[in-house]
Design a protein around this motif. Sequence first.
Motif, PDB file in Angstrom:
ATOM      1  N   UNK A 131      61.699  -1.131 -53.446  1.00 57.80           N
ATOM      2  CA  UNK A 131      60.489  -1.921 -53.660  1.00 57.80           C
ATOM      3  C   UNK A 131      60.736  -3.021 -54.687  1.00 57.80           C
ATOM      4  N   UNK A 132      61.464  -2.694 -55.755  1.00 55.89           N
ATOM      5  CA  UNK A 132      61.763  -3.699 -56.783  1.00 55.89           C
ATOM      6  C   UNK A 132      62.535  -4.850 -56.156  1.00 55.89           C
ATOM      7  N   UNK A 133      63.536  -4.534 -55.353  1.00 59.67           N
ATOM      8  CA  UNK A 133      64.324  -5.563 -54.685  1.00 59.67           C
ATOM      9  C   UNK A 133      63.434  -6.427 -53.799  1.00 59.67           C
ATOM     10  N   UNK A 134      62.575  -5.793 -53.027  1.00 65.26           N
ATOM     11  CA  UNK A 134      61.674  -6.532 -52.135  1.00 65.26           C
ATOM     12  C   UNK A 134      60.759  -7.461 -52.926  1.00 65.26           C
ATOM     13  N   UNK A 135      60.039  -6.908 -53.891  1.00 67.48           N
ATOM     14  CA  UNK A 135      59.070  -7.720 -54.624  1.00 67.48           C
ATOM     15  C   UNK A 135      59.737  -8.812 -55.454  1.00 67.48           C
ATOM     16  N   UNK A 143      58.728  -8.790 -63.054  1.00 65.16           N
ATOM     17  CA  UNK A 143      58.303  -7.588 -63.762  1.00 65.16           C
ATOM     18  C   UNK A 143      57.674  -8.022 -65.078  1.00 65.16           C
ATOM     19  N   UNK A 144      56.418  -7.609 -65.315  1.00 65.40           N
ATOM     20  CA  UNK A 144      55.727  -8.027 -66.532  1.00 65.40           C
ATOM     21  C   UNK A 144      55.408  -6.858 -67.466  1.00 65.40           C
ATOM     22  N   UNK A 154      55.370   3.150 -64.003  1.00 66.66           N
ATOM     23  CA  UNK A 154      54.733   2.267 -63.043  1.00 66.66           C
ATOM     24  C   UNK A 154      55.095   0.844 -63.426  1.00 66.66           C
ATOM     25  N   UNK A 155      55.739   0.129 -62.511  1.00 64.38           N
ATOM     26  CA  UNK A 155      56.136  -1.253 -62.754  1.00 64.38           C
ATOM     27  C   UNK A 155      55.001  -2.174 -62.317  1.00 64.38           C
ATOM     28  N   UNK A 156      54.567  -3.035 -63.231  1.00 65.74           N
ATOM     29  CA  UNK A 156      53.547  -4.032 -62.950  1.00 65.74           C
ATOM     30  C   UNK A 156      54.266  -5.349 -62.699  1.00 65.74           C
TER      31      UNK A 156
END
Length: 163
Positions: A131-135, A143-144, A154-156
């Motif tokens: 998901x990180x790669x996709x977003x 990533x904030x 939880x990554x925002x």
Amino acid sequence: MEGNHKLSFSIMTEQDIELLSPIMTRAFDEDTKIHLGKDKGGPPGYDNGEFLRKWGLHADSSAFNIYYKGNLIGAITLWIKDDGNNYLGNIFLDPEFENKGIGTEIWKLVEKNYSNTKKWITDTPGFSKRNHNYYINKCGFKLVEIKDQGGFDLYILEKEMSN
């Protein structure tokens, strides 16, 4: 939401939940298997329709079934806000359609359909590296913040839009 020659969308209804639930289950279970080594896992209600009923059919959400060449392959839930700070609640695709550029194409159509957006916001579990790669790498989010959700991060993520 308007699609293109391969992708189309329809508004999610109660009648769609029965068809979408197995797709959502496969998508979340696949991610859990890859990242956590467990056979099953996802947010509460992901595998019985409760999640989709709660969020996809919520009066304030805009939820769409996703079709690829006429076949139902997943869904997306968006929260479109008056201030232009919109939220991607979730997107999921049947695992057989992942890693083929379809998700990236879907996101480009979302941005095109909601061109007045000032900022997109979403979140994803810290363990979900795909998901990180996709977003981040495919869709341009940053990533904030990382929030501790009582046992998992939880990554925002946010994407500022230039209108």
